[in-house]
Structure formats: C-alpha cells, structure tokens
Design an enzyme around this catalytic site. Structure first.
Site, PDB file in Angstrom:
ATOM      1  N   HIS A  47      -3.854  -5.165  -0.172  1.00 21.35           N
ATOM      2  CA  HIS A  47      -3.472  -5.726   1.119  1.00 21.35           C
ATOM      3  C   HIS A  47      -3.503  -7.255   1.089  1.00 21.35           C
ATOM      4  CE1 HIS A  47      -3.394  -2.024   3.610  1.00 21.35           C
ATOM      5  NE2 HIS A  47      -4.176  -1.578   2.638  1.00 21.35           N
ATOM      6  N   CYS A  52       0.825  -1.217   0.000  1.00 20.87           N
ATOM      7  CA  CYS A  52       0.000   0.000   0.000  1.00 20.87           C
ATOM      8  C   CYS A  52       0.863   1.272   0.000  1.00 20.87           C
ATOM      9  CB  CYS A  52      -0.983  -0.024   1.161  1.00 20.87           C
ATOM     10  SG  CYS A  52      -2.373   1.105   0.934  1.00 20.87           S
ATOM     11  N   GLU A  60      -2.467  -9.185   3.292  1.00 16.94           N
ATOM     12  CA  GLU A  60      -2.783  -9.678   4.637  1.00 16.94           C
ATOM     13  C   GLU A  60      -4.283  -9.628   4.923  1.00 16.94           C
ATOM     14  OE1 GLU A  60      -2.837  -5.304   5.284  1.00 16.94           O
ATOM     15  OE2 GLU A  60      -1.753  -6.697   4.000  1.00 16.94           O
TER      16      GLU A  60
END
Length: 365
Positions: A331, A246, A333
């Site tokens: 993202h 990001c 994650e």
C-alpha cells in the site's frame, strides 16, 4: 462480559468482551502494526475477518474523526491483549470500546495474542468465532468446520453508485473493490479529477468517461472470485495507463494470464521490507493481503516482476511489457504505516503525462 475465542482447529482462548455484546465469526488473521488500529478497523480489505493485534496495548490514543479509511467498517471483530479504557491524545474523541458499540462490532481482550499469533503462523489462517463464555465449544467447532464464508466480499464493500472527487488535473477512474480513502487522498493531493466507480462497471462504461488513467483499488477476498473484473481489465489494457494496488495488483496478474495462490498467514502490518528490483532500493511498506501472484506463472505472460518481499521472497510488483500498466502488492498510500513508497503515485502521474503527450504528438503528425 466474559467471552471466548474458539478456533476451527479446537483451541479456545478465554477473555473479556468489548463493543457490542454479540457473537461474531470470521477468518482469524494477525496484524503486526504497533499503531494504526483505527485505519485497520475501517479498511474494507478486512471484510469477513477477525484481526488479532500482535502489539499488546491497543486503544491508547483513542479514536478521532480524521483517520478513518471508510465510512462503515467491514471487519468482523478485533482481538487484543490489553484494551486501553482511558486513551490519551489531543485528537481523541471516543474510545475504541465506544466505537465498537456504535458500529455494532465485537471484540475480545485479555487473551494471549502471542500464542494465537504463533498458532496462526504454524497452522495457517483459521476460522474462528467470538462467543459468550457459556457457549458449547464442541458445537461451535463443528459449526465452524461446516461454515462457508461468503465469496462476494468485493461486492459487499464496493460502492453501489459512481461518485466524483473533483480536481483540475488528470482524470482518473478509480475502480472500487473496497478502496481505502488513502488512495483518494493521494490522488487528490496531486490534483486529480477522480471518478469512483463500482466493481462491476464495464470497460465500455469506463472508456466513455474518457479517463487519463485508471486506478484499481485494494479490496478483500480471493481475486479469482471476480472473473468479470479480469475481463474488464483485459479490455482496458493498452487503452489508458493503469495502476493497481493490492487486490488490483492481483487482478492485473490474473487478467494477463498469471496465477494467484493463498498465503499461509498473509502479510498484514506496517513493517514489511520490499525490494524495488530496478532501483535496487528497499522500502518499508504497509501491507494487508492474504493472496499473492505465483512468480513462476509470470514467465508465460507479458508481465515482468518489479518488486519482491524480502521476508519471504514473494511477488510484490509487476509491470506490463507492452502497455502502460503497473501494480504493487503493498500500500503506497500507507494509512497506516510508512510512506516510503508514496513516490509510486508520482510515477502514475508521469505515466499519464507521457501517454497524453504521446497522443497529442501523434494527432499532430
């Protein structure tokens, strides 16, 4: 308590306040996620922003102890169509309203979030303020037009002192620009020995820790507001494998000579399709960013585009032509959202492994 949301452009939305009974102002953005409001509220990347949820019912599964992405929220406020007062979930501990009261945050419910979202899509992101119902609207609009929000969001949400999350695997230095706990969880799941450092940590200080890899985290604000980080990244390139997420992705681009620009209304939600150009494979991704790398500017750098957003064809990934360095705009994650792109953490581990094997072989030679 009756409240209203007033936008810089003059539009007014009447509703009911929840959380702390106080005024709050920020950049009004929208998120298209159907779930994940707890992770969103605690995501440091929302520093300085008031978030409008496009899904009409928010708070229906309450708040639990496990889904936070930071200890203290940085969000300025929340806008919802309908707030659920009686959540139903086996993990529920408190309601969304109770959390906002405890954290001194303000929200507003009962407004037409579809109309607000369409307005932002048409006009772009605007400044706004949640105020009491009796506030003078024209005064608030004039105040918003002359208000300049802080440009030091990264400094506000970054850790002030280094801390460790021990493991027995590769040593990873995580530069915290507003890192979500999800990044630490994914690195820990791969047994990494993690050291989290502040955004103003120098390249020399990082290399003194002798890391196997460097992670550049997500974070809020304009990537051009932290030029000292660009210089740090330039000094680290080629020394150790780097993985950016990001804001970390945008900072790598700027450090290598690319340019960034502000998107009209950004990408925020858990349903964004991204194409991996090398694998010709699409992943549904979690996203939260208001800036992007200018694809044309990549042509004069040592970076190559690796991923693109299928919704608007903007850049979603890059890698360095010479050095072990890659990054993505979304993202992997998740937290919240799909885990399609989770494999990128494995690729980071493989990159560190190859680098270490290469160094060992060169030392033997």
């Amino acid at each position: 308590m009756k409240k209203k949301l007033i936008l810089e452009s003059g539009e007014v939305f009447h509703g009911t306040g929840f959380g702390a009974d106080q005024n709050t102002e920020g950049e009004v953005v929208f998120n298209t996620g159907m779930t994940g409001y707890q992770e969103l509220i605690s995501d440091p990347s929302y520093c300085g922003q008031i978030v409008c949820m496009t899904y009409p019912l928010i708070g229906n599964y309450g708040i639990n102890r496990d889904d936070y992405e930071s200890i203290e929220p940085a969000i300025k406020g929340l806008i919802v169509k309908e707030l659920c007062d009686l959540p139903s979930n086996f993990r529920t501990q408190i309601t969304l309203d109770e959390l906002f009261k405890k954290k001194n945050l303000s929200g507003i419910s009962g407004i037409d979030t579809r109309r607000l979202t369409r307005l932002i899509r048409n006009k772009g992101v605007v400044k706004g303020k949640i105020v009491n119902a009796d506030e003078d609207e024209q005064v608030v609009v004039q105040d918003l037009k002359t208000t300049n929000f802080p440009t030091n969001q990264v400094e506000l949400v970054s850790t002030k002192t280094p801390y460790a999350n021990p493991g027995r695997g590769f040593k990873v230095v995580l530069m915290d620009f507003g890192s979500k706990l999800g990044i630490i969880r994914e690195l820990s799941a791969r047994n990494c020995d993690i050291i989290v450092v502040s955004q103003d940590t120098t390249a020399e200080e990082i290399l003194l820790m002798n890391p196997d890899g460097i992670m550049l985290s997500n974070g809020p604000g304009d990537p051009e507001d932290v030029p000292h980080v660009h210089e740090t990244i330039r000094k680290l390139l080629g020394k150790v494998p780097i993985f950016g997420i990001c804001l970390g992705h945008q900072l790598i681009g700027l450090a290598c000579g690319a340019k960034t620009y502000k998107l009209k209304f950004g990408h925020r939600g858990g349903n964004h399709p991204v194409l991996d150009l090398a694998k010709n494979k699409v992943a549904i991704t979690s996203q939260n960013h208001g800036y992007a790398i200018d694809q044309e500017s990549l042509k004069n750098t040592d970076l190559v585009e690796t991923h693109i957003a299928l919704n608007d064809k903007t850049n979603e990934g890059i890698k360095h032509k010479k050095y072990p360095c890659f990054s993505v705009q979304y993202h992997p994650e998740a937290s919240p959202g799909p885990e399609d792109a989770n494999y990128l953490f494995d690729e980071f581990i493989e990159l560190m492994d190859r680098q270490k094997v290469g160094m060992t072989e060169s030392q033997k030679a």
